[in-house]
Design a protein around this motif. Structure first.
Motif, mmCIF file in Angstrom:
data_model
loop_
_atom_site.group_PDB
_atom_site.id
_atom_site.type_symbol
_atom_site.label_atom_id
_atom_site.label_comp_id
_atom_site.label_asym_id
_atom_site.label_seq_id
_atom_site.Cartn_x
_atom_site.Cartn_y
_atom_site.Cartn_z
ATOM 1 N N THR A 33 0.831 -1.206 0.000
ATOM 2 C CA THR A 33 0.000 0.000 0.000
ATOM 3 C C THR A 33 0.865 1.255 0.000
ATOM 4 O OG1 THR A 33 -1.728 -1.196 1.188
ATOM 5 C CG2 THR A 33 -1.889 1.195 1.160
ATOM 6 N N CYS A 34 1.891 1.308 0.840
ATOM 7 C CA CYS A 34 2.785 2.473 0.860
ATOM 8 C C CYS A 34 3.501 2.630 -0.478
ATOM 9 C CB CYS A 34 3.801 2.363 1.992
ATOM 10 S SG CYS A 34 3.120 2.786 3.619
ATOM 11 N N ARG A 35 3.953 1.518 -1.053
ATOM 12 C CA ARG A 35 4.654 1.608 -2.331
ATOM 13 C C ARG A 35 3.717 2.066 -3.442
ATOM 14 N NH1 ARG A 35 6.324 -3.073 -4.057
ATOM 15 N NH2 ARG A 35 5.473 -4.359 -2.410
ATOM 16 N N LYS A 36 2.482 1.634 -3.415
ATOM 17 C CA LYS A 36 1.519 2.085 -4.413
ATOM 18 C C LYS A 36 1.190 3.559 -4.202
ATOM 19 C CE LYS A 36 -1.258 -0.544 -6.451
ATOM 20 N NZ LYS A 36 -1.361 -0.633 -7.906
ATOM 21 N N TRP A 37 1.073 3.977 -2.929
ATOM 22 C CA TRP A 37 0.733 5.362 -2.590
ATOM 23 C C TRP A 37 1.792 6.339 -3.068
ATOM 24 C CZ3 TRP A 37 1.173 8.170 2.644
ATOM 25 C CH2 TRP A 37 0.285 9.252 2.704
ATOM 26 N N GLY A 38 3.068 5.979 -2.918
ATOM 27 C CA GLY A 38 4.121 6.924 -3.234
ATOM 28 C C GLY A 38 5.081 6.508 -4.333
ATOM 29 N N GLY A 39 4.869 5.338 -4.917
ATOM 30 C CA GLY A 39 5.746 4.906 -5.992
ATOM 31 C C GLY A 39 7.049 4.286 -5.519
ATOM 32 N N GLY A 40 7.196 4.084 -4.239
ATOM 33 C CA GLY A 40 8.394 3.494 -3.660
ATOM 34 C C GLY A 40 8.189 3.362 -2.171
ATOM 35 N N PRO A 41 9.236 3.014 -1.430
ATOM 36 C CA PRO A 41 9.067 2.886 0.017
ATOM 37 C C PRO A 41 8.687 4.236 0.618
ATOM 38 C CG PRO A 41 11.385 2.858 -0.541
ATOM 39 C CD PRO A 41 10.633 2.825 -1.838
ATOM 40 N N LEU A 42 7.892 4.205 1.664
ATOM 41 C CA LEU A 42 7.477 5.429 2.350
ATOM 42 C C LEU A 42 8.481 5.716 3.461
ATOM 43 C CD1 LEU A 42 5.362 7.678 2.698
ATOM 44 C CD2 LEU A 42 4.146 6.144 4.253
ATOM 45 N N LEU A 43 9.171 6.848 3.374
ATOM 46 C CA LEU A 43 10.131 7.273 4.397
ATOM 47 C C LEU A 43 9.447 8.286 5.288
ATOM 48 C CD1 LEU A 43 13.257 7.750 2.122
ATOM 49 C CD2 LEU A 43 12.731 5.812 3.606
ATOM 50 N N VAL A 44 9.303 7.953 6.570
ATOM 51 C CA VAL A 44 8.523 8.793 7.475
ATOM 52 C C VAL A 44 9.236 9.111 8.776
ATOM 53 C CG1 VAL A 44 6.289 7.982 6.605
ATOM 54 C CG2 VAL A 44 7.354 6.810 8.549
ATOM 55 N N SER A 63 -7.529 3.682 4.054
ATOM 56 C CA SER A 63 -6.716 2.743 3.279
ATOM 57 C C SER A 63 -6.715 1.303 3.784
ATOM 58 C CB SER A 63 -5.278 3.250 3.190
ATOM 59 O OG SER A 63 -4.700 3.394 4.466
ATOM 60 N N SER A 64 -7.150 1.078 5.008
ATOM 61 C CA SER A 64 -7.208 -0.287 5.540
ATOM 62 C C SER A 64 -8.090 -0.300 6.783
ATOM 63 C CB SER A 64 -5.803 -0.788 5.898
ATOM 64 O OG SER A 64 -5.279 -0.066 6.988
ATOM 65 N N GLU A 65 -8.236 -1.469 7.381
ATOM 66 C CA GLU A 65 -9.022 -1.588 8.615
ATOM 67 C C GLU A 65 -8.390 -0.785 9.747
ATOM 68 O OE1 GLU A 65 -9.598 -5.615 9.837
ATOM 69 O OE2 GLU A 65 -10.208 -6.260 7.832
ATOM 70 N N TRP A 66 -7.084 -0.614 9.723
ATOM 71 C CA TRP A 66 -6.366 -0.023 10.844
ATOM 72 C C TRP A 66 -5.779 1.366 10.567
ATOM 73 C CZ3 TRP A 66 -4.956 -4.303 8.089
ATOM 74 C CH2 TRP A 66 -3.862 -4.172 7.248
ATOM 75 N N ALA A 67 -5.801 1.826 9.317
ATOM 76 C CA ALA A 67 -5.125 3.093 9.025
ATOM 77 C C ALA A 67 -5.842 3.925 7.978
ATOM 78 C CB ALA A 67 -3.699 2.830 8.567
#
Length: 138
Positions: A33-44, A63-67
Motif C-alpha cells: 500500500t505504501c509503495r503504491k501510494w508513493g511509488g516506492g518505500p514510504l520514508l517517514v 486505506s485499511s481496517e487499521w489506518a
C-alpha cells in the motif's frame, strides 16, 4: 526527553503542519500500500501532529481496517499516515523542512520489500506481523 518540532507543508502550501518528535529517526515502510501510494518505500518521521493548518484542503483515504492516509486535496501531496486505534501519525520526511540530522533506523514490512532496491544503512527490520504485535502491546 528532548522534543523537537519539525515544520512542513504540502507542495502548494495550502496545508502546513508541525510534527513533534523525540528524535530525528526515520523509518521506511515497504508494504504494497505504501509503495503504491508513493511509488516506492514510504520514508517517514513519527511523532505527535501538534499543528495542522489548511484543514479544509485535507482529504482522508480510508486505506485499511487499521489506518488512513491524509493528502492535500489541492496538490495531492501526501500529508500523513494515521493509525485509527491510537491516532499515531507518520509524516513523509520529504514534506518537512530540510534538516541534516535525520537517521534512517528502521524498516517495516521487510517481507514485502521488492528485490529491485535495498538500503545500505544498518537498520532494525520488522515484518508486518512484528509491527502489528508491537502496536498491540502499546
Amino acid at each position: 526527553m528532548t522534543q523537537l518540532d519539525r515544520h512542513g507543508s504540502c507542495l502548494c502550501g495550502a496545508v502546513n503542519l508541525t510534527l513533534r518528535i523525540t528524535s530525528p529517526s526515520l523509518s521506511a515502510c515497504h508494504c504494497a500500500t505504501c509503495r503504491k501510494w508513493g511509488g516506492g518505500p514510504l520514508l517517514v518521521a513519527e511523532g505527535e501532529l501538534t499543528r495542522l493548518s489548511g484543514e479544509q484542503q485535507v482529504r482522508i483515504h480510508d486505506s485499511s481496517e487499521w489506518a488512513e492516509r491524509g493528502f492535500c486535496g489541492q496538490c495531492g501531496s501526501h500529508l500523513f499516515y494515521r493509525l485509527k486505534s491510537t491516532g499515531h501519525h507518520a509524516v513523509p520526511v520529504g514534506l518537512l523542512d530540510e534538516h541534516d540530522d535525520w537517521q534512517l533506523d528502521s524498516q517495516i514490512f521487510i517481507e514485502s520489500r521488492p528485490t529491485y532496491y535495498c538500503f545500505a544503512n544498518q537498520t532494525r527490520e520488522l515484518t508486518g506481523e512484528q509491527v502489528f504485535a508491537e502496536f498491540e502491546q502499546g
